[in-house]
Every structure is written in C-alpha cells, then in structure tokens.
Design a protein around this motif. Structure first.
Motif, PDB file in Angstrom:
ATOM      1  N   HIS A 197     -51.147-130.763 -50.660  1.00 31.99           N
ATOM      2  CA  HIS A 197     -50.057-131.649 -49.802  1.00 31.99           C
ATOM      3  C   HIS A 197     -49.887-132.884 -50.547  1.00 31.99           C
ATOM      4  O   HIS A 197     -49.541-133.992 -49.704  1.00 31.99           O
ATOM      5  CB  HIS A 197     -50.769-131.771 -48.358  1.00 31.99           C
ATOM      6  N   SER A 198     -50.143-132.998 -51.884  1.00 29.94           N
ATOM      7  CA  SER A 198     -50.119-134.099 -52.450  1.00 29.94           C
ATOM      8  C   SER A 198     -48.664-134.816 -52.505  1.00 29.94           C
ATOM      9  O   SER A 198     -48.488-136.034 -52.799  1.00 29.94           O
ATOM     10  CB  SER A 198     -50.709-134.176 -53.862  1.00 29.94           C
ATOM     11  N   LEU A 199     -47.478-134.007 -52.252  1.00 31.43           N
ATOM     12  CA  LEU A 199     -46.307-134.443 -52.151  1.00 31.43           C
ATOM     13  C   LEU A 199     -45.528-133.872 -51.349  1.00 31.43           C
ATOM     14  O   LEU A 199     -45.612-132.951 -50.855  1.00 31.43           O
ATOM     15  CB  LEU A 199     -45.498-134.331 -53.634  1.00 31.43           C
ATOM     16  N   GLU A 200     -45.125-134.811 -50.342  1.00 33.26           N
ATOM     17  CA  GLU A 200     -44.258-134.467 -49.223  1.00 33.26           C
ATOM     18  C   GLU A 200     -42.664-135.050 -49.490  1.00 33.26           C
ATOM     19  O   GLU A 200     -42.427-136.242 -49.529  1.00 33.26           O
ATOM     20  CB  GLU A 200     -44.602-134.625 -47.873  1.00 33.26           C
ATOM     21  N   VAL A 201     -41.571-134.142 -49.346  1.00 35.56           N
ATOM     22  CA  VAL A 201     -40.159-134.920 -49.658  1.00 35.56           C
ATOM     23  C   VAL A 201     -39.558-135.010 -48.418  1.00 35.56           C
ATOM     24  O   VAL A 201     -39.183-133.713 -47.979  1.00 35.56           O
ATOM     25  CB  VAL A 201     -39.463-134.026 -50.825  1.00 35.56           C
ATOM     26  N   LYS A 247     -56.889-133.771 -69.744  1.00 35.23           N
ATOM     27  CA  LYS A 247     -56.694-133.204 -68.558  1.00 35.23           C
ATOM     28  C   LYS A 247     -55.286-133.568 -67.830  1.00 35.23           C
ATOM     29  O   LYS A 247     -54.623-132.716 -67.347  1.00 35.23           O
ATOM     30  CB  LYS A 247     -57.827-133.551 -67.524  1.00 35.23           C
ATOM     31  N   LEU A 248     -54.946-135.003 -68.015  1.00 36.62           N
ATOM     32  CA  LEU A 248     -53.717-135.364 -67.703  1.00 36.62           C
ATOM     33  C   LEU A 248     -52.633-134.677 -68.329  1.00 36.62           C
ATOM     34  O   LEU A 248     -51.545-134.296 -67.878  1.00 36.62           O
ATOM     35  CB  LEU A 248     -53.433-136.887 -67.948  1.00 36.62           C
ATOM     36  N   LEU A 249     -52.850-134.307 -69.803  1.00 34.98           N
ATOM     37  CA  LEU A 249     -51.850-133.551 -70.365  1.00 34.98           C
ATOM     38  C   LEU A 249     -51.702-132.176 -69.893  1.00 34.98           C
ATOM     39  O   LEU A 249     -50.631-131.774 -69.781  1.00 34.98           O
ATOM     40  CB  LEU A 249     -52.296-133.493 -72.075  1.00 34.98           C
ATOM     41  N   GLN A 250     -52.912-131.457 -69.419  1.00 41.19           N
ATOM     42  CA  GLN A 250     -52.847-130.122 -69.068  1.00 41.19           C
ATOM     43  C   GLN A 250     -51.901-130.319 -67.660  1.00 41.19           C
ATOM     44  O   GLN A 250     -51.105-129.207 -67.656  1.00 41.19           O
ATOM     45  CB  GLN A 250     -54.256-129.800 -68.520  1.00 41.19           C
ATOM     46  N   LEU A 251     -52.133-131.216 -66.740  1.00 39.17           N
ATOM     47  CA  LEU A 251     -51.372-131.270 -65.628  1.00 39.17           C
ATOM     48  C   LEU A 251     -49.687-131.378 -66.061  1.00 39.17           C
ATOM     49  O   LEU A 251     -49.082-130.874 -65.389  1.00 39.17           O
ATOM     50  CB  LEU A 251     -51.892-132.473 -64.773  1.00 39.17           C
ATOM     51  N   VAL A 252     -49.253-132.191 -67.106  1.00 41.55           N
ATOM     52  CA  VAL A 252     -48.095-132.360 -67.523  1.00 41.55           C
ATOM     53  C   VAL A 252     -47.677-130.884 -67.993  1.00 41.55           C
ATOM     54  O   VAL A 252     -46.394-130.620 -67.551  1.00 41.55           O
ATOM     55  CB  VAL A 252     -47.743-133.668 -68.159  1.00 41.55           C
ATOM     56  N   SER A 302     -44.841-133.967 -62.325  1.00 37.91           N
ATOM     57  CA  SER A 302     -43.398-133.812 -63.029  1.00 37.91           C
ATOM     58  C   SER A 302     -43.465-134.068 -64.206  1.00 37.91           C
ATOM     59  O   SER A 302     -42.790-133.694 -65.271  1.00 37.91           O
ATOM     60  CB  SER A 302     -42.555-134.588 -62.146  1.00 37.91           C
ATOM     61  N   GLU A 303     -44.281-135.283 -64.512  1.00 34.47           N
ATOM     62  CA  GLU A 303     -44.122-135.920 -65.886  1.00 34.47           C
ATOM     63  C   GLU A 303     -45.316-136.818 -66.177  1.00 34.47           C
ATOM     64  O   GLU A 303     -46.138-136.858 -65.110  1.00 34.47           O
ATOM     65  CB  GLU A 303     -42.991-136.972 -66.183  1.00 34.47           C
ATOM     66  N   TRP A 304     -45.471-137.460 -67.304  1.00 37.15           N
ATOM     67  CA  TRP A 304     -46.703-138.493 -67.305  1.00 37.15           C
ATOM     68  C   TRP A 304     -46.430-139.611 -66.293  1.00 37.15           C
ATOM     69  O   TRP A 304     -47.446-140.007 -65.915  1.00 37.15           O
ATOM     70  CB  TRP A 304     -46.704-139.031 -68.795  1.00 37.15           C
ATOM     71  N   ASP A 305     -45.334-139.641 -65.787  1.00 39.75           N
ATOM     72  CA  ASP A 305     -45.052-141.024 -64.866  1.00 39.75           C
ATOM     73  C   ASP A 305     -44.945-140.220 -63.485  1.00 39.75           C
ATOM     74  O   ASP A 305     -44.470-141.049 -62.570  1.00 39.75           O
ATOM     75  CB  ASP A 305     -43.898-141.837 -65.110  1.00 39.75           C
ATOM     76  N   ASP A 306     -45.340-139.366 -63.102  1.00 41.26           N
ATOM     77  CA  ASP A 306     -45.555-138.852 -61.884  1.00 41.26           C
ATOM     78  C   ASP A 306     -46.222-139.815 -61.100  1.00 41.26           C
ATOM     79  O   ASP A 306     -47.520-140.103 -61.297  1.00 41.26           O
ATOM     80  CB  ASP A 306     -46.136-137.255 -61.834  1.00 41.26           C
ATOM     81  N   PRO A 307     -45.726-140.087 -59.964  1.00 44.27           N
ATOM     82  CA  PRO A 307     -46.529-141.400 -59.115  1.00 44.27           C
ATOM     83  C   PRO A 307     -47.759-140.914 -58.418  1.00 44.27           C
ATOM     84  O   PRO A 307     -48.596-141.568 -58.131  1.00 44.27           O
ATOM     85  CB  PRO A 307     -45.566-141.562 -57.977  1.00 44.27           C
ATOM     86  N   ARG A 308     -48.189-139.600 -58.490  1.00 39.87           N
ATOM     87  CA  ARG A 308     -49.640-139.262 -58.237  1.00 39.87           C
ATOM     88  C   ARG A 308     -50.405-139.196 -59.218  1.00 39.87           C
ATOM     89  O   ARG A 308     -51.758-139.390 -58.917  1.00 39.87           O
ATOM     90  CB  ARG A 308     -49.447-137.884 -57.715  1.00 39.87           C
ATOM     91  N   LEU A 309     -50.229-139.480 -60.708  1.00 39.52           N
ATOM     92  CA  LEU A 309     -50.973-139.541 -61.465  1.00 39.52           C
ATOM     93  C   LEU A 309     -51.719-141.013 -61.624  1.00 39.52           C
ATOM     94  O   LEU A 309     -50.991-142.056 -61.191  1.00 39.52           O
ATOM     95  CB  LEU A 309     -50.517-139.287 -63.017  1.00 39.52           C
ATOM     96  N   PRO A 310     -53.046-141.286 -62.308  1.00 33.91           N
ATOM     97  CA  PRO A 310     -53.526-142.633 -62.440  1.00 33.91           C
ATOM     98  C   PRO A 310     -52.991-143.048 -63.476  1.00 33.91           C
ATOM     99  O   PRO A 310     -53.582-144.064 -64.238  1.00 33.91           O
ATOM    100  CB  PRO A 310     -55.041-142.124 -62.532  1.00 33.91           C
ATOM    101  N   THR A 311     -51.863-142.671 -64.203  1.00 34.50           N
ATOM    102  CA  THR A 311     -51.411-143.412 -65.546  1.00 34.50           C
ATOM    103  C   THR A 311     -50.575-144.634 -64.916  1.00 34.50           C
ATOM    104  O   THR A 311     -50.255-144.893 -64.061  1.00 34.50           O
ATOM    105  CB  THR A 311     -50.478-142.322 -66.212  1.00 34.50           C
ATOM    106  N   ILE A 312     -50.549-145.708 -65.940  1.00 31.73           N
ATOM    107  CA  ILE A 312     -50.070-146.835 -65.728  1.00 31.73           C
ATOM    108  C   ILE A 312     -48.693-146.736 -65.321  1.00 31.73           C
ATOM    109  O   ILE A 312     -48.017-147.176 -64.555  1.00 31.73           O
ATOM    110  CB  ILE A 312     -49.861-147.779 -67.038  1.00 31.73           C
ATOM    111  N   SER A 313     -47.899-145.550 -66.197  1.00 33.91           N
ATOM    112  CA  SER A 313     -46.575-145.413 -65.842  1.00 33.91           C
ATOM    113  C   SER A 313     -46.319-144.759 -64.443  1.00 33.91           C
ATOM    114  O   SER A 313     -45.234-144.839 -63.811  1.00 33.91           O
ATOM    115  CB  SER A 313     -45.969-144.657 -66.994  1.00 33.91           C
ATOM    116  N   GLY A 314     -47.191-144.140 -63.956  1.00 34.28           N
ATOM    117  CA  GLY A 314     -47.171-143.252 -62.668  1.00 34.28           C
ATOM    118  C   GLY A 314     -47.363-144.246 -61.531  1.00 34.28           C
ATOM    119  O   GLY A 314     -46.630-144.347 -60.602  1.00 34.28           O
TER     120      GLY A 314
END
Ligand code: ATP
Ligand code: MG
Length: 578
Positions: A516-520, A290-295, A301-313
């Motif tokens: 609304h998960s990202l507001e810039v 599912k994470l791959l699908q989102l990416v 944005s990427e595997w390290d998108d700060p909204r993801l529960p990945t370690i890199s995020g």
C-alpha cells in the motif's frame, strides 16, 4: 500561487558558526588542528561519491558534514567522483549527483575525477614497485582468497611475492598495455601477510579490466582499486580531513601506509582519515545496489520515485533542501552506529512547510453537498488566510456557491458516538464560510451516497454564529462549479518492516515491500487558485497534509504528491496498539 521552491544559497561563503550549537567530534578535531597550526590552518574536505547510482539521504549527511565543515572555516570542499569501477558507472549518475548536491545548497570548490589521476596513480604504482613495496601476483582470485588466511589464521606469502623489480615493472607495463585477460594478474602492495588487519595482507592495488570507462574510454586496461586511488587522490588534492563512514576504519592503516609510502608532495602534511557513523533510517533501504534493484525491476517508477530515500525522490516528494539540512543538523555526527526513525525526517519537513506552505482547500474523495436554501446562480467570494504562521502571505478569495464538494469521510449516515463531523441533523462549519446542517441523504440504486442536501445559516457568514452557537467540526470544501480536477498520489512507507535490509534466511528485502505504499486518487477536486500551480509548488491541503505539485502535472491535469501528513499517523497507530 506563491512559488515556494527554494533557491540554493551560494555555498562556500564566509565562515559561519556550526548549526545546532554543540560541536561534534569531527569539528572538534578540525578546530584543534587549526589551533595547533596543522596544515597551516587550512581546511580542505571532499565529498567522494562513486557515480554508480543516485545520491540518497545518507549521502546528504556526508555532504552536509563535508561542505559544512569547510564552510565554517572558510575552507574548500571538492566534489570528487570516485570513478574507478568502469562497469558500474555512468555519466547519467555524474549529472544526477551534481544536480542533487547543488539542490541541497552546496557549491563545490572543484569538480574532480579519480580517473583524471589515472596516469599519476599509475606512476605512483611504478614508484612502489621500484621501492620493492608492490609486486605483480599471478595467483587466481580464488587462490588469493585462500592465501589470505582468516581473522584467526595468518595468511601465506604468494609464490610470486619475490619477483624482481624488473619482472614486476615489465609485467605491470604489459598489464597496462592490455596483453593479459581480466584476472590474469593483479598488482599488490607488499606489506604483511601475517598482519592481524586483513586489509594489510598485501592488498590489491590494480586489477585488469577490459572495460570501457565513461570518461577515459578505452585508454586503460587496468584500473586502480578504491583503497589505492582514494588516499592518493586525497593527497593529490591536499585534502586535510578525509571524512568517511565507519566501515573504512579498518582501512585506515592502509590509507596511512599509502600516503606515507607515496610521498605525493614531498613531505608536506598528509591527509587524515576520520570515520563517522553512517546514517541508517528505518523502513527503507539505502544501499545503491538495492535501490538499483528496485528501479530495474520496476518496483518503483524511477530513481526519483517519491517513495525512495534518494535526494531526487525526496525532492519530487516535496521535501525542501532546508528540511534535509535541518534533519542532518539534528541527527548530528557521532562514532556510534544507530538507526534514525524516519519520523524525524518527516518532522523536519513538517516544521519547514508549516512555516511557509500556503494553506489551500482540496477534497481528495469528494461527495456532493447541495445547499437547498442557497440562491441558485449566486457566487460569493469568501476571504481565506493563506498562512496563519506567516502574516505576510496575506489572504485570498475562494468562490462559494450552492453546490459544493466535501470529503466523503467527513459524513457518516449513522455516526458512532464521538463523531462530530457531518451526519443527518448535525450542524458543522464550512471553513471561512457558513454553518450547514444536513437534512437529506440522496443515494443511487446501488445504495451509494451521491448527494447530501443541507441548509446553510446566512447569519454565520465568515464561519461564526452571532448567537454564540458552537459547532464541533470545521470542514474543508470546494465549489463544484469552480473546482479544478486533480490526481493525488498518497505515499506510505515503501517497506512494511523497520529493517528490510536484515531479512531472515531465504528472504530478501524485496519480500517486505509495503503493498500500500502508493495510492492514486484520480477524482480529487482542488480550489481554483491552484489552477496555475507549477511543478515544485508546495501547499498544505487544510486538514490533510502537505502536498507538492509533481513534474507529471500539466495545466488542466494537475498532479499532487503527498509529502507528509499533518501529524504522524504511524505514531498514533503504535500508541493505540501499545
Ligand atoms: P552505498 O553503499 O549506498 O552504495 P557508498 O558508500 O558506496 O554507498 P559512495 O558513493 O561511495 O556510496 O559514497 C560517497 C560518500 O558518502 C562516502 O564518503 C560515503 O562514506 C558517504 N555515505 C554513503 N552512505 C552514507 C550513509 N548512509 N551515511 C553517511 N554517509 C554515507
Ligand atoms: Mg562506496
């Protein structure tokens, strides 16, 4: 700027007591085994990711457990890549996984790959065939499924089950040589087609796959199944405790069957599989698919998108390795599935950053304040404490002048009753500076506020009134002439429902993305001490939350990520609604 990036402590050092005091059921088993002299007191674990995606916070639980248990007993923990699925795996993932494990603060005893064992695994399979414990089946995948039976019905033997050892050896060798197309044959263990455990109904051990492998290239046309490779890799590495998640509980009889059928080390003690509950977190998804699908679909944005529960995020978002290890220690290890509130993870980072993040001032949505009685051209330096939780962090000077910016939300022209911040005629404190009172609101021809004209009281320098006058609000601010522009990225939950993985019929998790998960915010202004802030630096913007400098940041074009707000706003919203 103080650099608060963490450096990884050396890993497998001397034994240290387990964190948190109470010993979980896995540590209890390990301690019992040591006490009884099993494995001669040796403790050897492994963390076995499949390199088909980036690690997530669930993996962190497994990493802290496997490395932690080894560390506590002076044992070893291997990093083993379970790379038996050539079509989904990649070196990009191998590299990312290594970086993440190290960043979490662990160093492996050995870096190993299931693919390094392909030749030995092949020989083990040949041994099984010779012992009459494995056979080449030529049923199609569909037929195999039909023959398998169900939970309530026994399976049926394949018509190929009684092939001679010679025929099996010949076919298996030719499978390896690439003589057959994908799916033409599989190698199966000969166990019991009537077993109540479906995993024991002659499970597949090898499949034909004409695919390029990221490490072995085109050397192999057959690849071992996870269920075959995993226990035997454990045995080859002399793993003592093979810790895995609960979904493998039903595979344990097969695990044991294999480590007994193939005597890897001629009778020395065998690895033991122990299952624990995986980490489930609300408001997110954790399966790598599912994470791959989102990416891949560009929904993040990427595997390290700060909204993801990945370690890199989480790292990019500003989480510290310490906070993640603390979270893992707090949630503990148990046998029962449950769902952890993401607020618990936020609690761990808040607590860590409260201790070490310097306090600074940044205005996210600025409105101008002009102090009409402040001398033109004058600049003062006010002293501000860097961190009230850490005296050693000292103080700094922040420039103060006639034109300032404050937060637009901190002013209301016609305030409701309990609004204590700035409004016409109301006096407030500017943090560590002066009391100010608003006397005029300047608007443009669209009726928008462009400037607040205020007076300041010179007697309140430092933020206190000698006559004991009290104000109810303290606002953060920046000096207009000295402030540094910045982009600020505010993150919220990626999903608007607690359990997006459990979508009802006709929907998928993708239907529950939080719009609304990202507001810039592109017009933020931060105090000049941040001009040289570098990616990875972490600060608290006073009154707003903890922020970290994004890797996109450049000198003159700062970018901050909100790691977490100061308080749990969701809890407050939930409370109000209940
Ligand atoms: P996913 O389903 O996300 O693809 P996986 O289990 O296939 O995860 P692996 O790379 O095989 O991912 O996992 C490596 C190790 O991490 C395994 O031992 C696995 O049990 C463990 N692990 C994976 N997800 C979790 C989780 N949510 N909580 C605890 N441990 C986990
Ligand atoms: Mg897996």
């Amino acid at each position: 700027m103080v650099d608060h990036r963490s450096s990884a402590p050396p890993a497998l050092g001397p034994p240290k007591p387990s964190e948190g005091g109470a010993v979980d059921f896995i540590r209890a088993i390990v301690e019992e085994d040591i006490a009884s002299g099993k494995h001669h007191g040796r403790v050897a674990t492994r963390f076995p990711p499949e390199p088909n995606g980036y690690l997530h916070i669930g993996h962190a639980k497994s990493i802290c457990l496997n490395f932690g248990v080894a560390q506590e007993h002076g044992g070893t923990c291997n990093l083993r890549f379970d790379d038996t699925n050539p079509t989904t795996e990649d070196v990009e993932y191998v590299d990312a996984i290594k970086e993440d494990v190290r960043w979490l603060g662990f160093e492996w005893s050995a870096e190993l790959y299931a693919s390094d064992y392909f030749e030995r695994l092949y020989q083990f399979a040949v041994e099984l065939i010779k012992a009459g414990q494995a056979y080449v089946d030529s049923l199609s995948a569909d037929e195999i499924r039909k023959y398998r039976g169900t939970l309530t019905e026994p399976g049926k033997n394949s018509p190929y089950r009684d092939r001679s050892v010679e025929e099996n050896l010949d076919l298996f060798a030719r499978m390896r040589a690439g003589e057959f197309p994908d799916g033409a044959h599989v190698l199966r263990a000969k166990i019991d087609m009537a077993s109540p455990n479906l995993n024991l109904r002659d499970p597949a051990l090898y499949r034909i796959r004409h695919a390029h492998h990221h490490r072995t290239g085109d050397a192999w046309r057959i690849y071992p199944m996870y269920d075959f490779a995993h226990p035997l890799s454990d045995a080859l590495e002399k793993i003592t405790h093979s810790l895995c998640t609960l979904e493998f509980e039903d595979h344990r009889p097969l695990y044991d069957w294999l480590v007994n059928a193939v005597d890897v080390h001629q009778g020395s003690d065998k690895p033991r599989q122990i299952e624990f509950a995986r980490l489930n977190l609300n408001y997110t998804v954790m399966s790598k698919r599912k994470l791959l699908q989102l990416v891949q679909q560009g929904l993040v944005s990427e595997w390290d998108d700060p909204r993801l529960p990945t370690i890199s995020g989480l790292r990019r978002r500003g989480y510290t390795p310490e906070s993640i290890r603390d979270f893992c220690a707090r949630i503990g290890v148990a046998k029962k599935e449950n769902v952890i509130d993401v607020a618990q993870l936020e609690h761990s980072i808040r607590e860590d950053l409260n201790r070490r993040a310097p306090r600074v001032m940044g205005v996210l949505r600025p409105v101008k304040v002009v102090l009409t009685n402040y001398p033109e051209g004058q600049v003062e330096e006010v002293d501000v404490i860097n961190n009230p939780e850490d005296e050693s962090a000292g103080t700094r000077k922040v420039p103060f002048a006639r034109e300032l910016y404050i937060e637009r939300d901190d002013f209301i022209e016609n305030p409701p009753k309990k609004f204590f911040r700035l409004s016409p005629g109301k006096e407030v404190r500017l943090r560590c500076a002066y009391f100010i009172t608003c006397h005029e609101v300047v608007k443009n021809d669209r009726g928008e506020i462009v400037e607040l004209r205020c007076t300041y009281d010179p007697a309140t320098r430092g933020g206190d009134s000698p006559d004991g006058r009290k104000v109810k609000a303290t606002l953060h601010w920046v000096s207009a002439a000295h402030a540094v522009p910045a982009e600020v990225r505010l993150y919220d939950r990626l999903f608007s429902v607690e359990d997006p993985e459990n979508a009802p019929e006709g929907k998928t998790f993708l239907d529950y993305l939080n719009p609304h998960s990202l507001e810039v915010l592109r017009d933020a202004l931060v105090e000049p001490s941040l001009a040289s802030a570098a990616p990875g630096d972490r600060v608290q913007f006073e009154r707003l939350g903890y922020f970290s400098v994004d890797p996109d940041s450049r000198p003159g074009a700062l970018v901050f990520n909100r790691t977490v707000s100061l308080r749990d706003t969701w809890a407050r919203i939930a409370q109000k609604n209940s």
